[in-house]
Scaffold this active site. Structure first.
Site, mmCIF file in Angstrom:
data_model
loop_
_atom_site.group_PDB
_atom_site.id
_atom_site.type_symbol
_atom_site.label_atom_id
_atom_site.label_comp_id
_atom_site.label_asym_id
_atom_site.label_seq_id
_atom_site.Cartn_x
_atom_site.Cartn_y
_atom_site.Cartn_z
ATOM 1 C CD GLU A 134 4.548 -7.046 -4.211
ATOM 2 O OE1 GLU A 134 3.655 -6.107 -4.216
ATOM 3 O OE2 GLU A 134 4.378 -8.132 -4.829
ATOM 4 C CB SER A 186 -3.426 -2.335 -7.442
ATOM 5 O OG SER A 186 -2.757 -1.903 -8.554
ATOM 6 C CB SER A 189 1.376 -4.811 1.362
ATOM 7 O OG SER A 189 0.700 -6.066 0.724
ATOM 8 N NE ARG A 201 0.685 -8.528 2.555
ATOM 9 C CZ ARG A 201 -0.554 -8.601 2.772
ATOM 10 N NH1 ARG A 201 -1.110 -9.453 3.827
ATOM 11 N NH2 ARG A 201 -1.446 -7.905 2.018
HETATM 12 P P1 ADP Z 1 0.739 -1.350 -8.197
HETATM 13 O O1 ADP Z 1 2.179 -1.983 -8.078
HETATM 14 O O2 ADP Z 1 -0.288 -2.415 -7.779
HETATM 15 O O3 ADP Z 1 0.456 -1.210 -10.020
HETATM 16 P P2 ADP Z 1 1.391 1.182 -7.313
HETATM 17 O O4 ADP Z 1 2.179 1.581 -6.164
HETATM 18 O O5 ADP Z 1 1.902 1.736 -8.775
HETATM 19 O O6 ADP Z 1 0.677 -0.107 -7.512
HETATM 20 O O7 ADP Z 1 -0.159 2.188 -7.261
HETATM 21 C C1 ADP Z 1 -1.166 1.882 -8.370
HETATM 22 C C2 ADP Z 1 -2.387 3.077 -7.999
HETATM 23 O O8 ADP Z 1 -1.487 4.395 -7.957
HETATM 24 C C3 ADP Z 1 -3.396 2.996 -8.764
HETATM 25 O O9 ADP Z 1 -4.355 1.999 -8.341
HETATM 26 C C4 ADP Z 1 -4.041 4.666 -8.633
HETATM 27 O O10 ADP Z 1 -4.670 4.681 -7.443
HETATM 28 C C5 ADP Z 1 -2.753 5.003 -8.380
HETATM 29 N N1 ADP Z 1 -2.008 5.983 -9.521
HETATM 30 C C6 ADP Z 1 -1.358 7.191 -9.224
HETATM 31 N N2 ADP Z 1 -0.892 7.692 -10.619
HETATM 32 C C7 ADP Z 1 -1.378 6.654 -11.454
HETATM 33 C C8 ADP Z 1 -1.517 6.679 -13.053
HETATM 34 N N3 ADP Z 1 -0.910 7.489 -13.658
HETATM 35 N N4 ADP Z 1 -2.218 5.658 -13.428
HETATM 36 C C9 ADP Z 1 -2.881 4.924 -12.814
HETATM 37 N N5 ADP Z 1 -3.052 4.920 -11.488
HETATM 38 C C10 ADP Z 1 -2.460 5.712 -10.768
#
Ligand code: ADP
Length: 362
Positions: A134, A186, A189, A201
Site C-alpha cells: 500500500e 477511511s 496513516s 510509517r
Molecule cells: P480507503 O482506501 O480507506 O477507502 P479513501 O482514500 O478512498 O480511503 O478515502 C475514503 C474516505 O473518503 C471516506 O471515508 C470518506 O470520508 C471520503 N469520501 C470522499 N468521497 C467519497 C464517496 N463518494 N463515498 C464515500 N466516501 C467518500
C-alpha cells in the site's frame, strides 16, 4: 514495441475500506488486428472512455484525466475511476459482461481488498491480482504523477481563514524531501518520507474519513459523503463545541490560547437546551472540524518531532472538501508559528492505484 509489455488492458487498483480506485491506461494507438481479444479490448476502451458513470455507483473523474503521458514506452491517457468497495460484486459482474474473463490478465492491486477479493476476481473475471504494498504504491504513484504535472499537481491554500482572499496556489514539489505524507482515507496513516526508497510509517489514527462519514450519518441522517459535506458547509460548529471563550469569557492569554479555539469538541452537547437548538448542519460541521483538527494536531506532532516542514495531505477525505483543507492549512501554519506548510495534491485519492499501474512495467 508493445510486445515486451504485459498484455492489455492496463489497470491499477486500490481496493480500500470505503472506495475502490481504478486507473486505466488508454493507449493512443490501439493494437491492430481482428482477433476476438482485440475486439474485447476495443470494447472495454470504448465503454470506459465514452461514459463517465458506470452502473449506479461508478464514476470517472474526468477533471483528473491525464493525456499524452508515457507509460513504459507507450503514449496514452490515464483515466481515474472510483466506486464504493461495497459494490464490488456488481463491478465484477459488469467486468464480466464486457468480456474481461476472456482476456488473460494480471492486475496489480493494493489495499485490503486486494486480499479480501482475490478469489472473487479469479472466479468472476479470471483476473489474477498481483498484490502490491500500500505505502510503496502510494509513494510511487505520487512521485510519478507529480513528475508528469510538475507545475499543477501540488498546491497550498493562502489566507485560509479569509473567505474572500483565500485561494489555491501552485507549489513546486520537485525538491520534496523530507516530507510528511498524511493519507486520510477511511482511517489515517502518516509516513515520514526521506527519499523515494527511504520512508516509514510513523503514526496513524482510526479517527479518519470513515469516522467523519459514519458519525455524520448517525447524527444527521445523511447518507452520502457529498451530502455530509454540503450540510457541513452550511453549519456552525460553535453551536456544538465548547470554545476557550465559553469557558474563560475570552482568550486564555497566559498560555496564548485564543478565545475562538475549540476547548472541547461537542462540549456544548451535554445541555438539553443546546441540543434542542442545534441543526443538522451544525452537527455535520462540528464532526468535520473535530476529525480534521485531530488529524491536523497528530500531523503537527509528527512533523515537529522530526523537524519536517512540508506536510502533504492526500486521501479521498479531502475530495470536494475545501473546509477540511483550509482548516488543516490554518492549523499547520498557526501551531508551527509559520514554519510548516500544509500541501495538497490534485489526484488526492488515486496515488495507490497509479502506483499499481506503474508496477506492471518490467
Ligand atoms: P480507503 O482506501 O480507506 O477507502 P479513501 O482514500 O478512498 O480511503 O478515502 C475514503 C474516505 O473518503 C471516506 O471515508 C470518506 O470520508 C471520503 N469520501 C470522499 N468521497 C467519497 C464517496 N463518494 N463515498 C464515500 N466516501 C467518500
Amino acid at each position: 514495441g508493445v510486445d515486451e509489455y504485459p498484455s492489455m488492458p492496463w489497470f491499477g487498483m486500490d481496493i480500500g475500506g470505503t472506495l475502490c480506485k481504478l486507473v486505466y491506461f488508454e493507449p493512443k494507438d490501439m493494437m491492430q488486428g481482428e482477433t476476438e481479444e482485440v475486439e474485447i479490448l476495443k470494447n472495454i476502451r470504448k465503454y470506459l472512455t465514452k461514459n463517465s458513470s458506470y452502473g449506479k455507483s461508478g464514476h470517472r473523474d474526468t477533471h483528473l484525466q491525464m493525456d499524452n503521458v508515457q507509460l513504459g514506452g507507450v503514449l496514452g491517457t490515464i483515466h481515474f475511476i472510483r466506486f464504493p468497495t461495497s459494490q464490488m460484486e456488481k463491478f465484477l459482474c459488469l467486468a464480466n459482461q464486457k468480456g474481461m474473463a476472456k482476456l488473460i490478465t494480471t492486475v496489480c492491486a493494493t489495499g485490503g481488498g486486494a486480499y479480501k477479493f482475490e478469489e472473487d476476481f479469479k472466479k468472476s473475471v479470471n483476473m489474477k491480482l498481483e498484490k502490491c504494498d500500500e505505502f510503496e504504491s502510494l509513494l510511487r504513484g505520487l512521485l510519478y504523477i507529480d513528475k508528469n504535472n510538475p507545475t499543477t499537481e501540488c498546491y497550498y491554500w493562502c489566507n485560509p481563514t479569509d473567505e474572500i482572499k483565500c485561494a489555491k496556489v501552485n507549489y513546486d514539489f520537485s525538491q520534496p524531501y523530507p516530507f510528511l505524507l498524511v493519507n486520510v482515507g477511511s482511517g489515517v496513516s502518516i509516513l515520514a518520507v526521506n527519499s523515494p526508497t527511504d520512508y516509514s510509517r510513523v503514526s496513524g489514527t482510526s479517527l479518519g474519513g470513515g469516522t467523519f462519514l459514519g458519525l455524520c450519518c448517525l447524527l444527521t441522517g445523511c447518507n452520502t459523503f457529498e451530502e455530509a459535506i454540503e450540510l457541513a458547509a452550511e453549519g456552525d460548529h460553535t453551536n456544538v463545541d465548547k470554545l476557550v471563550k465559553d469557558i474563560y469569557g475570552g482568550d486564555y492569554v497566559k498560555f496564548g490560547l485564543p478565545g475562538d479555539l475549540v476547548a472541547s469538541s461537542f462540549g456544548q452537547m451535554n445541555s438539553r437546551e443546546r441540543r434542542n437548538k442545534v441543526s443538522k448542519q451544525d452537527l455535520a460541521r462540528a464532526t468535520l472540524v473535530t476529525i480534521t483538527n485531530n488529524i491536523g494536531s497528530i500531523a503537527i506532532m509528527c512533523a515537529k518531532q522530526r523537524k519536517i516542514e512540508r506536510v502533504v495531505f492526500v486521501g479521498n477525505f479531502l475530495r470536494v472538501n475545501p473546509i477540511a483543507m483550509k482548516l488543516l492549512a490554518y492549523a499547520m501554519e498557526y501551531w508551527s508559528g509559520g514554519q510548516m506548510k500544509a500541501l495538497f495534491l490534485k489526484h488526492e485519492g488515486y496515488f495507490g492505484a497509479v502506483g499499481c499501474l506503474l508496477r506492471i512495467m518490467p
